[in-house]
Design a protein around this motif. Sequence first.
Motif, PDB file in Angstrom:
ATOM      1  N   ASP A 106      -9.951 -30.114  40.407  1.00 19.05           N
ATOM      2  CA  ASP A 106     -10.298 -31.310  39.636  1.00 19.05           C
ATOM      3  C   ASP A 106     -11.104 -32.294  40.480  1.00 19.05           C
ATOM      4  N   ARG A 107     -10.675 -32.501  41.726  1.00 17.38           N
ATOM      5  CA  ARG A 107     -11.383 -33.446  42.616  1.00 17.38           C
ATOM      6  C   ARG A 107     -12.838 -33.033  42.820  1.00 17.38           C
ATOM      7  N   LEU A 108     -13.082 -31.720  42.944  1.00 20.86           N
ATOM      8  CA  LEU A 108     -14.434 -31.220  43.210  1.00 20.86           C
ATOM      9  C   LEU A 108     -15.242 -30.972  41.943  1.00 20.86           C
ATOM     10  N   GLY A 109     -14.608 -31.050  40.774  1.00 23.52           N
ATOM     11  CA  GLY A 109     -15.328 -30.858  39.515  1.00 23.52           C
ATOM     12  C   GLY A 109     -15.607 -29.409  39.177  1.00 23.52           C
ATOM     13  N   VAL A 110     -14.683 -28.509  39.506  1.00 22.64           N
ATOM     14  CA  VAL A 110     -14.850 -27.097  39.159  1.00 22.64           C
ATOM     15  C   VAL A 110     -14.497 -26.930  37.681  1.00 22.64           C
ATOM     16  N   PRO A 111     -15.453 -26.517  36.832  1.00 24.52           N
ATOM     17  CA  PRO A 111     -15.144 -26.333  35.412  1.00 24.52           C
ATOM     18  C   PRO A 111     -14.151 -25.180  35.206  1.00 24.52           C
ATOM     19  N   GLU A 112     -13.280 -25.336  34.224  1.00 22.38           N
ATOM     20  CA  GLU A 112     -12.230 -24.340  33.970  1.00 22.38           C
ATOM     21  C   GLU A 112     -12.758 -22.914  33.841  1.00 22.38           C
ATOM     22  N   PRO A 113     -13.854 -22.655  33.106  1.00 25.20           N
ATOM     23  CA  PRO A 113     -14.323 -21.267  32.983  1.00 25.20           C
ATOM     24  C   PRO A 113     -14.833 -20.669  34.300  1.00 25.20           C
ATOM     25  N   MET A 114     -15.062 -21.492  35.284  1.00 25.67           N
ATOM     26  CA  MET A 114     -15.582 -21.022  36.570  1.00 25.67           C
ATOM     27  C   MET A 114     -14.489 -20.800  37.610  1.00 25.67           C
ATOM     28  N   MET A 115     -13.244 -21.068  37.267  1.00 22.76           N
ATOM     29  CA  MET A 115     -12.165 -21.045  38.259  1.00 22.76           C
ATOM     30  C   MET A 115     -11.812 -19.643  38.743  1.00 22.76           C
ATOM     31  N   LEU A 139     -27.842 -21.140  49.029  1.00 24.37           N
ATOM     32  CA  LEU A 139     -27.554 -22.459  48.456  1.00 24.37           C
ATOM     33  C   LEU A 139     -27.873 -23.555  49.467  1.00 24.37           C
ATOM     34  N   LEU A 140     -27.423 -23.362  50.693  1.00 32.70           N
ATOM     35  CA  LEU A 140     -27.635 -24.372  51.742  1.00 32.70           C
ATOM     36  C   LEU A 140     -29.105 -24.501  52.114  1.00 32.70           C
ATOM     37  N   ALA A 141     -29.859 -23.417  52.020  1.00 31.76           N
ATOM     38  CA  ALA A 141     -31.296 -23.465  52.328  1.00 31.76           C
ATOM     39  C   ALA A 141     -32.092 -24.153  51.220  1.00 31.76           C
ATOM     40  N   GLU A 142     -31.724 -23.862  49.968  1.00 33.10           N
ATOM     41  CA  GLU A 142     -32.473 -24.402  48.825  1.00 33.10           C
ATOM     42  C   GLU A 142     -32.039 -25.815  48.446  1.00 33.10           C
ATOM     43  N   LYS A 143     -30.799 -26.174  48.741  1.00 35.96           N
ATOM     44  CA  LYS A 143     -30.244 -27.504  48.452  1.00 35.96           C
ATOM     45  C   LYS A 143     -30.513 -27.995  47.021  1.00 35.96           C
ATOM     46  N   PRO A 144     -30.104 -27.224  46.016  1.00 36.27           N
ATOM     47  CA  PRO A 144     -30.320 -27.681  44.632  1.00 36.27           C
ATOM     48  C   PRO A 144     -29.408 -28.855  44.281  1.00 36.27           C
ATOM     49  N   GLN A 145     -29.811 -29.618  43.262  1.00 35.70           N
ATOM     50  CA  GLN A 145     -28.950 -30.670  42.727  1.00 35.70           C
ATOM     51  C   GLN A 145     -27.877 -29.964  41.918  1.00 35.70           C
ATOM     52  N   ALA A 146     -26.683 -29.833  42.461  1.00 38.24           N
ATOM     53  CA  ALA A 146     -25.611 -29.090  41.800  1.00 38.24           C
ATOM     54  C   ALA A 146     -24.276 -29.449  42.418  1.00 38.24           C
ATOM     55  N   ARG A 147     -23.208 -29.100  41.703  1.00 36.25           N
ATOM     56  CA  ARG A 147     -21.855 -29.265  42.248  1.00 36.25           C
ATOM     57  C   ARG A 147     -21.530 -28.130  43.213  1.00 36.25           C
ATOM     58  N   GLY A 148     -21.976 -26.902  42.860  1.00 37.12           N
ATOM     59  CA  GLY A 148     -21.667 -25.779  43.734  1.00 37.12           C
ATOM     60  C   GLY A 148     -21.871 -24.429  43.088  1.00 37.12           C
ATOM     61  N   LEU A 149     -21.312 -23.414  43.742  1.00 39.46           N
ATOM     62  CA  LEU A 149     -21.403 -22.020  43.292  1.00 39.46           C
ATOM     63  C   LEU A 149     -20.019 -21.542  42.864  1.00 39.46           C
TER      64      LEU A 149
END
Length: 189
Positions: A106-115, A139-149
Amino acid sequence: MNPLLRHLAATAFLAGSGALLVACGAAPGAASATDRLATAAAPAPAIIPASATPSPAVAATPATLPLIRVHKSASCGCCGAWVDHVRAAGFPVEVHDTEDMMTVKDRLGVPEPMMSCHTAEVDGYFVEGHVPAEDIKRLLAEKPQARGLAVPGMPLGSPGMEMPDGRTQPYEVALVGGDGSAATFALHP
């Protein structure tokens, strides 16, 4: 339940089932209402095969890789195997054993379907589940605007979920946007 039996029971289920999350210490259905609303309107993902993605910074040296903080259940064997995978790829890793995974998610914003069973943090992103180290490096090289993988569930053959008989399942690594939407980041056949 004995940790080995828990791991074996988890691998007997199909990837993505709620039972898998219970087997590894996560509780399905406990995501925040915000996460459920954000994923309800997610657009259709673009498909980008992992083999077709550029990886100019994948050759980063271990000295330049950031620390990965992994949150997992102490009894989850596949989580420990994934930690070994990212360490072998050169990442420094700090492990935090906890039985309260939903608070982390919840703190990191992981959506339920992605858990999945474990959640990591690296350089301002979350990494949920059995994401290959090479995808984290991209991911670290491209640095997209995102919460994560995220790799939802526990696909057989993904890092940490290798099977003794070599069985695998195709799986997707999703890029979770700031609004909770998901798009395909990589495909692993």
